[in-house]
Motif scaffolding. Structure first.
Motif, PDB file in Angstrom:
ATOM      1  N   ASP A   1       4.502   7.174   2.638  1.00 40.31           N
ATOM      2  CA  ASP A   1       4.655   5.892   3.324  1.00 40.31           C
ATOM      3  C   ASP A   1       4.381   4.752   2.356  1.00 40.31           C
ATOM      4  OD1 ASP A   1       5.171   4.167   5.419  1.00 40.31           O
ATOM      5  OD2 ASP A   1       3.330   4.607   6.521  1.00 40.31           O
ATOM      6  N   VAL A   2       5.031   3.630   2.591  1.00 39.69           N
ATOM      7  CA  VAL A   2       4.797   2.392   1.846  1.00 39.69           C
ATOM      8  C   VAL A   2       4.869   1.254   2.855  1.00 39.69           C
ATOM      9  CG1 VAL A   2       5.589   0.842   0.016  1.00 39.69           C
ATOM     10  CG2 VAL A   2       5.961   3.305  -0.206  1.00 39.69           C
TER      11      VAL A   2
ATOM     12  N   THR B   1       0.856  -1.179   0.000  1.00 42.74           N
ATOM     13  CA  THR B   1       0.000   0.000   0.000  1.00 42.74           C
ATOM     14  C   THR B   1       0.891   1.228   0.000  1.00 42.74           C
ATOM     15  OG1 THR B   1      -1.777  -1.123   1.173  1.00 42.74           O
ATOM     16  CG2 THR B   1      -1.781   1.274   1.265  1.00 42.74           C
ATOM     17  N   TYR B   2       0.579   2.159  -0.889  1.00 39.99           N
ATOM     18  CA  TYR B   2       1.320   3.413  -1.013  1.00 39.99           C
ATOM     19  C   TYR B   2       0.434   4.544  -0.509  1.00 39.99           C
ATOM     20  CZ  TYR B   2       4.511   0.942  -4.140  1.00 39.99           C
ATOM     21  OH  TYR B   2       5.420   0.065  -4.665  1.00 39.99           O
ATOM     22  N   LYS B   3       0.992   5.402   0.325  1.00 42.18           N
ATOM     23  CA  LYS B   3       0.248   6.549   0.842  1.00 42.18           C
ATOM     24  C   LYS B   3       0.897   7.823   0.304  1.00 42.18           C
ATOM     25  CE  LYS B   3      -1.616   8.431   5.121  1.00 42.18           C
ATOM     26  NZ  LYS B   3      -1.707   8.201   6.582  1.00 42.18           N
ATOM     27  N   TYR B   4       0.083   8.678  -0.297  1.00 41.14           N
ATOM     28  CA  TYR B   4       0.544   9.923  -0.906  1.00 41.14           C
ATOM     29  C   TYR B   4      -0.133  11.118  -0.252  1.00 41.14           C
ATOM     30  CZ  TYR B   4       2.347   7.098  -4.755  1.00 41.14           C
ATOM     31  OH  TYR B   4       3.041   6.187  -5.509  1.00 41.14           O
ATOM     32  N   ALA B   5       0.630  12.196  -0.081  1.00 41.74           N
ATOM     33  CA  ALA B   5       0.058  13.490   0.285  1.00 41.74           C
ATOM     34  C   ALA B   5      -0.190  14.227  -1.025  1.00 41.74           C
ATOM     35  CB  ALA B   5       1.032  14.281   1.152  1.00 41.74           C
ATOM     36  N   VAL B   6      -1.385  14.779  -1.183  1.00 42.05           N
ATOM     37  CA  VAL B   6      -1.719  15.506  -2.406  1.00 42.05           C
ATOM     38  C   VAL B   6      -2.178  16.922  -2.049  1.00 42.05           C
ATOM     39  CG1 VAL B   6      -2.306  13.475  -3.769  1.00 42.05           C
ATOM     40  CG2 VAL B   6      -4.068  14.569  -2.438  1.00 42.05           C
ATOM     41  N   PHE B   7      -1.815  17.859  -2.924  1.00 39.63           N
ATOM     42  CA  PHE B   7      -2.180  19.259  -2.764  1.00 39.63           C
ATOM     43  C   PHE B   7      -2.814  19.723  -4.070  1.00 39.63           C
ATOM     44  CE2 PHE B   7       1.177  18.318   0.140  1.00 39.63           C
ATOM     45  CZ  PHE B   7       0.817  18.964   1.303  1.00 39.63           C
TER      46      PHE B   7
END
Length: 69
Positions: free
Chosen positions: A63-64, A3-9
């Motif tokens: 995070d991964v 699972t990949y976690k991304y911050a998006v703006f």
């Protein structure tokens, strides 16, 4: 699988308002290439929290982790 976690703006071109948050995307294997990521992001339930009409101005992996952990 990971699972990949991304911050998006995101930013609205008209009002200049900014939104930010995180999305999580599961890979189909040990790693996720850019085509898989973009396809899964487009179909992601995580995007329902963001308004339409906003431009993506930044996206960063934060995070991964393995599903097996």
């Amino acid at each position: 699988m990971k699972t990949y976690k991304y911050a998006v703006f995101l930013r609205c071109p008209q009002t200049k308002e900014v939104q930010h948050g995180t999305i999580e995307v599961d890979s189909d294997g040990d790693f996720m290439d850019s085509h898989e990521l973009l396809k899964k992001m487009a179909m992601s339930e995580n995007l329902k929290d963001f308004n339409k009409g906003y431009s993506l101005i930044s996206m960063q992996i934060i995070d991964v982790w393995s599903i097996d952990e």
